[in-house]
Scaffold this motif. Structure first.
Motif, PDB file in Angstrom:
ATOM      1  N   GLY A   1       0.774  -1.243   0.000  1.00  0.00           N
ATOM      2  CA  GLY A   1       0.000   0.000   0.000  1.00  0.00           C
ATOM      3  C   GLY A   1       0.801   1.287   0.000  1.00  0.00           C
ATOM      4  O   GLY A   1       0.210   2.367   0.011  1.00  0.00           O
ATOM      5  N   THR A   2       2.125   1.201  -0.022  1.00  0.00           N
ATOM      6  CA  THR A   2       2.872   2.461   0.122  1.00  0.00           C
ATOM      7  C   THR A   2       3.816   2.770  -1.040  1.00  0.00           C
ATOM      8  O   THR A   2       4.558   3.741  -0.983  1.00  0.00           O
ATOM      9  CB  THR A   2       3.688   2.465   1.433  1.00  0.00           C
ATOM     10  OG1 THR A   2       4.512   1.296   1.482  1.00  0.00           O
ATOM     11  CG2 THR A   2       2.774   2.488   2.647  1.00  0.00           C
ATOM     12  N   ARG A   3       3.819   1.939  -2.099  1.00  0.00           N
ATOM     13  CA  ARG A   3       4.759   2.234  -3.181  1.00  0.00           C
ATOM     14  C   ARG A   3       4.046   2.841  -4.386  1.00  0.00           C
ATOM     15  O   ARG A   3       4.114   4.035  -4.611  1.00  0.00           O
ATOM     16  CB  ARG A   3       5.546   0.981  -3.576  1.00  0.00           C
ATOM     17  CG  ARG A   3       6.699   1.316  -4.501  1.00  0.00           C
ATOM     18  CD  ARG A   3       7.720   0.224  -4.625  1.00  0.00           C
ATOM     19  NE  ARG A   3       7.163  -1.046  -5.034  1.00  0.00           N
ATOM     20  CZ  ARG A   3       7.863  -2.169  -5.078  1.00  0.00           C
ATOM     21  NH1 ARG A   3       9.123  -2.168  -4.730  1.00  0.00           N
ATOM     22  NH2 ARG A   3       7.310  -3.298  -5.456  1.00  0.00           N
ATOM     23  N   PHE A   4       3.302   2.024  -5.115  1.00  0.00           N
ATOM     24  CA  PHE A   4       2.768   2.505  -6.397  1.00  0.00           C
ATOM     25  C   PHE A   4       1.286   2.128  -6.509  1.00  0.00           C
ATOM     26  O   PHE A   4       0.396   2.909  -6.168  1.00  0.00           O
ATOM     27  CB  PHE A   4       3.640   1.912  -7.517  1.00  0.00           C
ATOM     28  CG  PHE A   4       3.133   2.104  -8.922  1.00  0.00           C
ATOM     29  CD1 PHE A   4       2.447   3.264  -9.281  1.00  0.00           C
ATOM     30  CD2 PHE A   4       3.360   1.140  -9.891  1.00  0.00           C
ATOM     31  CE1 PHE A   4       1.983   3.430 -10.583  1.00  0.00           C
ATOM     32  CE2 PHE A   4       2.909   1.304 -11.193  1.00  0.00           C
ATOM     33  CZ  PHE A   4       2.222   2.448 -11.528  1.00  0.00           C
TER      34      PHE A   4
ATOM     35  N   ARG B   1       6.371  -3.604   5.871  1.00  0.00           N
ATOM     36  CA  ARG B   1       7.540  -3.730   6.750  1.00  0.00           C
ATOM     37  C   ARG B   1       7.916  -2.388   7.360  1.00  0.00           C
ATOM     38  O   ARG B   1       8.820  -2.322   8.187  1.00  0.00           O
ATOM     39  CB  ARG B   1       8.742  -4.261   5.945  1.00  0.00           C
ATOM     40  CG  ARG B   1       8.572  -5.684   5.472  1.00  0.00           C
ATOM     41  CD  ARG B   1       9.626  -6.043   4.442  1.00  0.00           C
ATOM     42  NE  ARG B   1       9.556  -5.139   3.303  1.00  0.00           N
ATOM     43  CZ  ARG B   1      10.327  -5.223   2.226  1.00  0.00           C
ATOM     44  NH1 ARG B   1      11.243  -6.163   2.142  1.00  0.00           N
ATOM     45  NH2 ARG B   1      10.192  -4.363   1.238  1.00  0.00           N
TER      46      ARG B   1
ATOM     47  N   ARG C   1       9.358   0.020   5.728  1.00  0.00           N
ATOM     48  CA  ARG C   1      10.574   0.574   5.109  1.00  0.00           C
ATOM     49  C   ARG C   1      10.238   1.840   4.333  1.00  0.00           C
ATOM     50  O   ARG C   1      10.965   2.822   4.397  1.00  0.00           O
ATOM     51  CB  ARG C   1      11.190  -0.446   4.150  1.00  0.00           C
ATOM     52  CG  ARG C   1      11.734  -1.646   4.874  1.00  0.00           C
ATOM     53  CD  ARG C   1      12.516  -2.538   3.925  1.00  0.00           C
ATOM     54  NE  ARG C   1      12.895  -3.761   4.601  1.00  0.00           N
ATOM     55  CZ  ARG C   1      13.539  -4.765   4.037  1.00  0.00           C
ATOM     56  NH1 ARG C   1      13.869  -4.703   2.758  1.00  0.00           N
ATOM     57  NH2 ARG C   1      13.838  -5.841   4.720  1.00  0.00           N
TER      58      ARG C   1
ATOM     59  N   TYR D   1       8.697 -15.231 -12.256  1.00  0.00           N
ATOM     60  CA  TYR D   1       7.655 -14.302 -11.787  1.00  0.00           C
ATOM     61  C   TYR D   1       6.244 -14.768 -12.179  1.00  0.00           C
ATOM     62  O   TYR D   1       5.357 -14.874 -11.323  1.00  0.00           O
ATOM     63  CB  TYR D   1       7.960 -12.911 -12.360  1.00  0.00           C
ATOM     64  CG  TYR D   1       6.899 -11.877 -12.120  1.00  0.00           C
ATOM     65  CD1 TYR D   1       6.703 -11.307 -10.869  1.00  0.00           C
ATOM     66  CD2 TYR D   1       6.090 -11.424 -13.169  1.00  0.00           C
ATOM     67  CE1 TYR D   1       5.733 -10.334 -10.656  1.00  0.00           C
ATOM     68  CE2 TYR D   1       5.122 -10.450 -12.972  1.00  0.00           C
ATOM     69  CZ  TYR D   1       4.945  -9.912 -11.709  1.00  0.00           C
ATOM     70  OH  TYR D   1       3.982  -8.951 -11.507  1.00  0.00           O
TER      71      TYR D   1
HETATM   72  N1  LIG Z   1       4.099  -2.664 -12.218  1.00  0.00           N
HETATM   73  C1  LIG Z   1       3.487  -3.377 -13.131  1.00  0.00           C
HETATM   74  O1  LIG Z   1       3.487  -3.045 -14.327  1.00  0.00           O
HETATM   75  C2  LIG Z   1       2.749  -4.637 -12.719  1.00  0.00           C
HETATM   76  C3  LIG Z   1       2.105  -5.396 -13.694  1.00  0.00           C
HETATM   77  C4  LIG Z   1       1.356  -6.516 -13.293  1.00  0.00           C
HETATM   78  C5  LIG Z   1       1.258  -6.839 -11.961  1.00  0.00           C
HETATM   79  N2  LIG Z   1       1.903  -6.097 -11.036  1.00  0.00           N
HETATM   80  C6  LIG Z   1       1.741  -6.455  -9.627  1.00  0.00           C
HETATM   81  O2  LIG Z   1       1.183  -5.337  -8.986  1.00  0.00           O
HETATM   82  C7  LIG Z   1       1.511  -5.362  -7.600  1.00  0.00           C
HETATM   83  C8  LIG Z   1       1.837  -3.959  -7.295  1.00  0.00           C
HETATM   84  O3  LIG Z   1       2.973  -3.731  -6.566  1.00  0.00           O
HETATM   85  P1  LIG Z   1       3.304  -2.301  -5.933  1.00  0.00           P
HETATM   86  O4  LIG Z   1       4.726  -2.413  -5.559  1.00  0.00           O
HETATM   87  O5  LIG Z   1       2.893  -1.210  -6.816  1.00  0.00           O
HETATM   88  O6  LIG Z   1       2.373  -2.349  -4.617  1.00  0.00           O
HETATM   89  P2  LIG Z   1       2.418  -1.453  -3.330  1.00  0.00           P
HETATM   90  O7  LIG Z   1       1.481  -2.103  -2.376  1.00  0.00           O
HETATM   91  O8  LIG Z   1       2.226  -0.013  -3.632  1.00  0.00           O
HETATM   92  O9  LIG Z   1       3.930  -1.597  -2.822  1.00  0.00           O
HETATM   93  C9  LIG Z   1       4.434  -2.791  -2.307  1.00  0.00           C
HETATM   94  C10 LIG Z   1       4.228  -2.776  -0.780  1.00  0.00           C
HETATM   95  O10 LIG Z   1       4.557  -3.984  -0.181  1.00  0.00           O
HETATM   96  C11 LIG Z   1       5.280  -3.731   1.030  1.00  0.00           C
HETATM   97  N3  LIG Z   1       6.105  -4.911   1.212  1.00  0.00           N
HETATM   98  C12 LIG Z   1       7.066  -5.383   0.396  1.00  0.00           C
HETATM   99  N4  LIG Z   1       7.577  -6.519   0.883  1.00  0.00           N
HETATM  100  C13 LIG Z   1       6.932  -6.777   2.038  1.00  0.00           C
HETATM  101  C14 LIG Z   1       7.018  -7.831   3.014  1.00  0.00           C
HETATM  102  N5  LIG Z   1       7.902  -8.822   2.900  1.00  0.00           N
HETATM  103  N6  LIG Z   1       6.170  -7.785   4.063  1.00  0.00           N
HETATM  104  C15 LIG Z   1       5.287  -6.763   4.209  1.00  0.00           C
HETATM  105  N7  LIG Z   1       5.165  -5.755   3.306  1.00  0.00           N
HETATM  106  C16 LIG Z   1       5.976  -5.765   2.250  1.00  0.00           C
HETATM  107  C17 LIG Z   1       6.017  -2.435   0.750  1.00  0.00           C
HETATM  108  O11 LIG Z   1       6.313  -1.673   1.905  1.00  0.00           O
HETATM  109  P3  LIG Z   1       7.710  -1.906   2.730  1.00  0.00           P
HETATM  110  O12 LIG Z   1       8.804  -1.910   1.721  1.00  0.00           O
HETATM  111  O13 LIG Z   1       7.737  -0.763   3.682  1.00  0.00           O
HETATM  112  O14 LIG Z   1       7.516  -3.228   3.388  1.00  0.00           O
HETATM  113  C18 LIG Z   1       4.979  -1.691  -0.078  1.00  0.00           C
HETATM  114  O15 LIG Z   1       4.041  -1.031   0.746  1.00  0.00           O
HETATM  115  C19 LIG Z   1       2.551  -6.452  -7.428  1.00  0.00           C
HETATM  116  O16 LIG Z   1       1.903  -7.595  -6.923  1.00  0.00           O
HETATM  117  C20 LIG Z   1       3.008  -6.735  -8.867  1.00  0.00           C
HETATM  118  O17 LIG Z   1       3.399  -8.072  -9.073  1.00  0.00           O
HETATM  119  C21 LIG Z   1       2.648  -5.006 -11.379  1.00  0.00           C
END
Ligand SMILES: NC(=O)c1ccc[n+]([C@@H]2O[C@H](COP(=O)([O-])OP(=O)(O)OC[C@H]3O[C@@H](n4cnc5c(N)ncnc54)[C@H](OP(=O)(O)O)[C@@H]3O)[C@@H](O)[C@H]2O)c1
Length: 338
Positions: free
Chosen positions: A8-11, A32, A34, A134
């Motif tokens: 919930g905190t990245r993208f 986490r 971070r 992946y």
């Molecule tokens: N980008 C694309 O084009 C694309 C395409 C298809 C699917 N997706 C999927 O879309 C999703 C989106 O990801 P996002 O990064 O944008 O989501 P997000 O929820 O905004 O960011 C990832 C979050 O997960 C937390 N996190 C990471 N590792 C963790 C752990 N081990 N335990 C607890 N929290 C953890 C991070 O915070 P902390 O680091 O503070 O823990 C962060 O809040 C992913 O599942 C990806 O596979 C993306």
């Protein structure tokens, strides 16, 4: 609705939280800790800290109490880890929305693939090598959620997610190249773009995806959905025209065919984002996936101009140090143009 977001905190997750707050939902985040929590002090947001991996202390202990109408799982990549959160939450959440990926498919060698297409499988079911596997790992995560929750599971398979907070430099490259070329260094007045203009491209603004997923959760909708712009909704020519229209002083697009880009060693997808030449295995269907089921379930794609404007504004504000490491360099672009 009471919504739990794993991440919930990245993208994407960040936009999910914004979409839920805009509807008046109460949101719990689990990360986490971070990345900073942008809603610190907001009484509608509870931020829990732990690790999704139960082998990494303190694991999921912060989630041992609480009840939610739905969970949206944005950060699941490994079946063992996803299984831990599904088992822990099964009796205390009504709906589990898993963010999967269009990369789950075993083959994307033809257009119009829908959700019934076979998914990739793991040669080693215990592997946790996310970078190498992946898509197959996402498919295995989906299978865990389906097996444990049945009709309470919703699988969302996005294509390329774009817009503000996308730190990957993929779609952002095109926005920067036309709307803020200075962010990419000293670039020529002409820009290399991958021809032909009719090349289909598919992507989704994270805000459209987020709003729709929150809505699916609130309406308690089950099923599996490809989630992206419609197949052939956008061509490379549409994107380039929209970029030229949106930019104050755009470079002149110079269309270069696949053969030339391949011969010049441009890295598909990475060097020139959205570019997949036919020489790439499985590329024929990757940008024309059938997303009609999601549209029937309410997914709405905003005008391209909105995504470009807001992505450009975000790129201008963010710290661009360390960005653009993998895209076509200015020298390589000049060499192609010459
Ligand atoms: N980008 C694309 O084009 C694309 C395409 C298809 C699917 N997706 C999927 O879309 C999703 C989106 O990801 P996002 O990064 O944008 O989501 P997000 O929820 O905004 O960011 C990832 C979050 O997960 C937390 N996190 C990471 N590792 C963790 C752990 N081990 N335990 C607890 N929290 C953890 C991070 O915070 P902390 O680091 O503070 O823990 C962060 O809040 C992913 O599942 C990806 O596979 C993306």
């Amino acid at each position: 609705m009471k919504l739990l977001v794993l991440g919930g905190t990245r993208f994407l997750g960040r936009q999910i939280v914004e979409a839920a707050l805009a509807r008046g939902d109460d949101v719990t985040l689990f990360t986490r800790g971070r990345l900073p929590v942008p809603w610190m002090g907001d009484p509608r947001v509870t931020a829990l800290v732990g690790d999704r991996d139960p082998r990494v202390a303190p694991g999921l202990s912060a989630l041992e109490r609480g009840q939610w109408d739905a969970v949206i799982d944005c950060s699941g990549y490994v079946p063992r880890v996803v299984e831990a959160s599904v088992r822990l939450l099964a009796a205390r959440v009504a709906r589990y929305v898993f963010v999967s990926s269009m990369s789950v498919y075993a083959k994307t060698d033809r257009p119009n693939l829908d959700e019934t297409t076979a998914v990739a499988t793991l040669a080693d079911p215990h592997t946790e090598a996310v970078l190498e596997h992946y898509g197959a790992l996402k498919a295995a995560c989906e299978a865990v959620v389906d097996r444990l929750l049945g009709a309470r599971a919703t699988q969302v398979r996005p294509g390329l997610i774009v817009g503000p907070f996308d730190g990957t430099d993929r779609f952002g490259y095109w926005v920067a190249r036309f709307m803020h070329p200075q962010l990419l260094g000293d670039r020529p007045a002409r820009a290399v773009v991958p021809g032909p203009r009719e090349r289909p491209v598919q992507f989704i603004d994270a805000r459209d995806l987020a709003q729709w997923m929150v809505d699916l959760a609130a309406r308690d909708v089950e099923g599996t959905f490809n989630a992206c712009s419609a197949a052939w909704q956008f061509r490379m020519g549409d994107l380039v025209d929209a970029l030229v229209a949106a930019a104050p002083a755009p470079p002149r697009p110079t269309w270069i065919e696949d053969e030339e880009l391949v011969a010049r060693g441009v890295a598909p997808w990475v060097g020139l984002p959205l570019w997949l030449p036919p020489t790439e295995p499985d590329s024929a269907g990757f940008m024309t996936m059938d997303c009609s089921r999601a549209q029937r379930a309410g997914l709405v794609i905003r005008p391209l101009a909105d995504t470009l404007r807001d992505t450009a504004a975000w790129l201008r504000e963010r710290d661009n140090t360390g960005a653009w490491k993998q895209v076509l360099t200015a020298d390589a672009e000049r060499a192609i143009l010459a």
